[in-house]
Enzyme design. Structure first.
Site, PDB file in Angstrom:
ATOM      1  N   ARG A 111      11.102  13.263 -15.280  1.00  0.00           N
ATOM      2  CA  ARG A 111       9.821  13.844 -14.857  1.00  0.00           C
ATOM      3  C   ARG A 111       9.489  13.270 -13.479  1.00  0.00           C
ATOM      4  O   ARG A 111       9.483  12.061 -13.291  1.00  0.00           O
ATOM      5  CB  ARG A 111       8.698  13.504 -15.821  1.00  0.00           C
ATOM      6  CG  ARG A 111       7.332  13.716 -15.175  1.00  0.00           C
ATOM      7  CD  ARG A 111       6.181  13.665 -16.106  1.00  0.00           C
ATOM      8  NE  ARG A 111       6.178  14.830 -16.974  1.00  0.00           N
ATOM      9  CZ  ARG A 111       5.081  15.273 -17.595  1.00  0.00           C
ATOM     10  NH1 ARG A 111       3.932  14.671 -17.436  1.00  0.00           N
ATOM     11  NH2 ARG A 111       5.150  16.323 -18.378  1.00  0.00           N
ATOM     12  N   HIS A 138       8.543  23.459 -15.312  1.00  0.00           N
ATOM     13  CA  HIS A 138       8.274  22.648 -16.519  1.00  0.00           C
ATOM     14  C   HIS A 138       8.912  23.378 -17.714  1.00  0.00           C
ATOM     15  O   HIS A 138       8.211  23.823 -18.626  1.00  0.00           O
ATOM     16  CB  HIS A 138       6.756  22.489 -16.684  1.00  0.00           C
ATOM     17  CG  HIS A 138       6.351  21.400 -17.632  1.00  0.00           C
ATOM     18  ND1 HIS A 138       7.263  20.560 -18.251  1.00  0.00           N
ATOM     19  CD2 HIS A 138       5.120  21.003 -18.071  1.00  0.00           C
ATOM     20  CE1 HIS A 138       6.619  19.707 -19.022  1.00  0.00           C
ATOM     21  NE2 HIS A 138       5.327  19.950 -18.935  1.00  0.00           N
ATOM     22  N   GLN A 141       8.227  22.533 -21.558  1.00  0.00           N
ATOM     23  CA  GLN A 141       6.891  22.961 -21.989  1.00  0.00           C
ATOM     24  C   GLN A 141       6.926  24.394 -22.509  1.00  0.00           C
ATOM     25  O   GLN A 141       6.344  24.725 -23.549  1.00  0.00           O
ATOM     26  CB  GLN A 141       5.914  22.874 -20.795  1.00  0.00           C
ATOM     27  CG  GLN A 141       4.538  23.438 -21.085  1.00  0.00           C
ATOM     28  CD  GLN A 141       3.768  22.597 -22.081  1.00  0.00           C
ATOM     29  OE1 GLN A 141       3.671  21.384 -21.921  1.00  0.00           O
ATOM     30  NE2 GLN A 141       3.208  23.215 -23.108  1.00  0.00           N
ATOM     31  N   ASP A 234      -3.868  26.254 -17.195  1.00  0.00           N
ATOM     32  CA  ASP A 234      -3.406  24.898 -16.900  1.00  0.00           C
ATOM     33  C   ASP A 234      -4.460  24.277 -15.977  1.00  0.00           C
ATOM     34  O   ASP A 234      -5.357  24.991 -15.488  1.00  0.00           O
ATOM     35  CB  ASP A 234      -2.027  24.979 -16.202  1.00  0.00           C
ATOM     36  CG  ASP A 234      -1.396  23.619 -15.937  1.00  0.00           C
ATOM     37  OD1 ASP A 234      -1.904  22.600 -16.456  1.00  0.00           O
ATOM     38  OD2 ASP A 234      -0.385  23.563 -15.198  1.00  0.00           O
ATOM     39  N   CYS A 277      -1.060  23.847 -21.698  1.00  0.00           N
ATOM     40  CA  CYS A 277      -0.012  22.829 -21.838  1.00  0.00           C
ATOM     41  C   CYS A 277      -0.596  21.445 -22.115  1.00  0.00           C
ATOM     42  O   CYS A 277       0.080  20.603 -22.686  1.00  0.00           O
ATOM     43  CB  CYS A 277       0.857  22.811 -20.587  1.00  0.00           C
ATOM     44  SG  CYS A 277      -0.087  22.535 -19.082  1.00  0.00           S
ATOM     45  N   ARG A 316       6.108  20.401 -28.629  1.00  0.00           N
ATOM     46  CA  ARG A 316       6.878  19.770 -27.544  1.00  0.00           C
ATOM     47  C   ARG A 316       7.995  18.903 -28.140  1.00  0.00           C
ATOM     48  O   ARG A 316       9.107  18.863 -27.643  1.00  0.00           O
ATOM     49  CB  ARG A 316       5.972  18.872 -26.676  1.00  0.00           C
ATOM     50  CG  ARG A 316       4.863  19.584 -25.912  1.00  0.00           C
ATOM     51  CD  ARG A 316       5.409  20.571 -24.904  1.00  0.00           C
ATOM     52  NE  ARG A 316       6.467  20.014 -24.092  1.00  0.00           N
ATOM     53  CZ  ARG A 316       6.294  19.176 -23.065  1.00  0.00           C
ATOM     54  NH1 ARG A 316       5.089  18.804 -22.706  1.00  0.00           N
ATOM     55  NH2 ARG A 316       7.342  18.714 -22.375  1.00  0.00           N
TER      56      ARG A 316
HETATM   57  N1   CP Z   1       2.087  19.158 -21.247  1.00  0.00           N
HETATM   58  C1   CP Z   1       2.591  18.005 -20.785  1.00  0.00           C
HETATM   59  O1   CP Z   1       3.640  17.968 -20.126  1.00  0.00           O
HETATM   60  O2   CP Z   1       1.865  16.916 -21.098  1.00  0.00           O
HETATM   61  P1   CP Z   1       2.089  15.435 -20.563  1.00  0.00           P
HETATM   62  O3   CP Z   1       1.775  15.444 -19.076  1.00  0.00           O
HETATM   63  O4   CP Z   1       1.160  14.590 -21.355  1.00  0.00           O
HETATM   64  O5   CP Z   1       3.535  15.076 -20.783  1.00  0.00           O
HETATM   65  N1  NVA Z   2       0.625  21.581 -13.751  1.00  0.00           N
HETATM   66  C1  NVA Z   2       0.362  20.327 -14.399  1.00  0.00           C
HETATM   67  C2  NVA Z   2       1.067  20.272 -15.706  1.00  0.00           C
HETATM   68  C3  NVA Z   2       0.837  19.010 -16.499  1.00  0.00           C
HETATM   69  C4  NVA Z   2       1.589  19.005 -17.799  1.00  0.00           C
HETATM   70  C5  NVA Z   2       0.799  19.194 -13.495  1.00  0.00           C
HETATM   71  O1  NVA Z   2       1.875  19.290 -12.886  1.00  0.00           O
HETATM   72  O2  NVA Z   2       0.067  18.210 -13.385  1.00  0.00           O
END
Ligand code: CP
Ligand code: NVA
Length: 334
Positions: A111, A138, A141, A234, A277, A316
């Site tokens: 990540r 992502h 997700q 989101d 998400c 997830r």
């Molecule tokens: N939806 C998601 O990716 O959540 P986190 O940022 O908590 O991993």
């Molecule tokens: N678009 C958001 C998703 C978080 C799971 C971000 O990148 O912060």
């Protein structure tokens, strides 16, 4: 008997387009089966002595913990590594880090910011690499989102998903790809300034054409959501974009998911669910005090019976487990 596609063995997933439509559907099916297996109390050994490195440049609640529990549930282990723990990109190149970790671990979940980092990890580690969120995509997700839609409606093909908000972020990019791969019509309700990359839209339209799924970019949310079965939003300010909070709040205020928008679908009380998400800003106080808070959904919608956000969050874990199992476990031998 678990659904198993041998083609996925040893494979990475950096974006949803890395797997075929059929492979994506099989991952969702496997996740549904693994969920039932866990609910039945089975903690098996599908990932016995498999070790996963979790490299995280950005914070996470769901992805991090899902990625850990998924492998531990089936007899393996995970190591959580932030930029402060390892030399990645600072004292040691991503390429060298990939070559070292690939000799120790059976898979890597990343990540972070740049898509090229996860691509470099995949290119040089020699083990499967999964994208647990970058600035661009992502994908893990969206596997959970599609699984939740499947559980809610018993089908995917022919449904309509309306995404409302920042139409060019990682979640909306991957959701667009995932929907058309599953034969779902996708409407991106977003201001002109936040429209998705036209190159990605063209790619997604080509995928949609083979599955009978369309893509629309609509700037009037009340028009865009008509007939939607899934309302999805989101955060308005993604991780790393905190400086743009004021501008986003101005642009996206008319795109809040609230009861009025729910009514505009024409499906309120019928075939309609709400997805996010998470993390979500849905109460005024948290939204106003957080650096990136903006109230993209009202509490009323977030807490409504048709909101499936916590099923989505649980899923997830099951979908990440399906990815691990498909890539690392020889199910046919079990
Ligand atoms: N939806 C998601 O990716 O959540 P986190 O940022 O908590 O991993
Ligand atoms: N678009 C958001 C998703 C978080 C799971 C971000 O990148 O912060």
């Amino acid at each position: 008997m678990l659904t198993w596609m041998p083609e996925l063995y040893g494979r990475s997933m950096l974006r949803l387009a890395d797997v075929s439509d059929e492979e994506m559907m099989s991952l969702i099916q496997l996740a549904i089966e693994l969920k039932a297996r866990r609910r039945a109390g089975v903690r098996g050994d599908l990932l016995h002595r498999r070790h996963i490195a979790l490299i995280f440049e950005k914070s996470s609640t769901r992805t991090r913990n899902s990625a850990i529990i998924a492998v531990r549930d089936e007899g393996g282990s995970a190591e959580y590594l932030t930029k402060n723990d390892i030399h990645l990109g600072a004292k040691e190149s991503v390429k060298d880090t990939a070559r070292v970790l690939g000799r120790l671990f059976d898979g890597i979940l990343f990540r972070g910011f740049e898509q090229k980092t996860v691509a470099t990890l995949a290119k040089y580690s020699g083990v499967p690499v999964w994208n647990g969120l970058t600035d661009l995509f992502h994908p893990t997700q969206i596997l959970a989102d599609l699984m939740t839609i499947q559980e809610s409606f018993g089908r995917l093909k022919g449904l309509k998903v309306a995404y409302v908000g920042d139409g060019r972020n990682n979640v909306s990019n991957s959701l667009m790809l995932g929907c058309v791969k599953a034969g779902i019509h996708f409407v991106n309700c977003t201001p002109k300034e936040l429209s998705p990359d036209p190159v990605l839209v063209t790619e997604a339209r080509e995928i949609g054409a083979r599955n009978g799924a369309t893509i629309e970019i609509v700037h009037d949310p009340k028009k865009g959501v008509v007939g939607a079965n899934v309302l999805y939003t989101d955060v308005w300010v993604s991780m790393g974009e905190e400086a743009q909070k004021e501008e986003r709040m101005k642009l996206l205020r008319p795109y809040q998911v609230n009861s009025e928008l729910v009514r505009a679908t024409g499906n309120a009380g019928g075939e309609l669910i709400f997805l996010h998400c998470l993390p979500a800003f849905h109460d005024y106080e948290t939204a106003m005090t957080a650096k990136s808070g903006a109230l993209e959904v009202t509490d009323e919608v977030f807490e409504a019976p048709f909101s499936k956000v916590f099923d989505e969050a649980e899923n997830r874990m099951h979908t990440i487990k399906a990815l691990y199992v498909s890539a690392l476990s020889d199910i046919s031998a079990i």
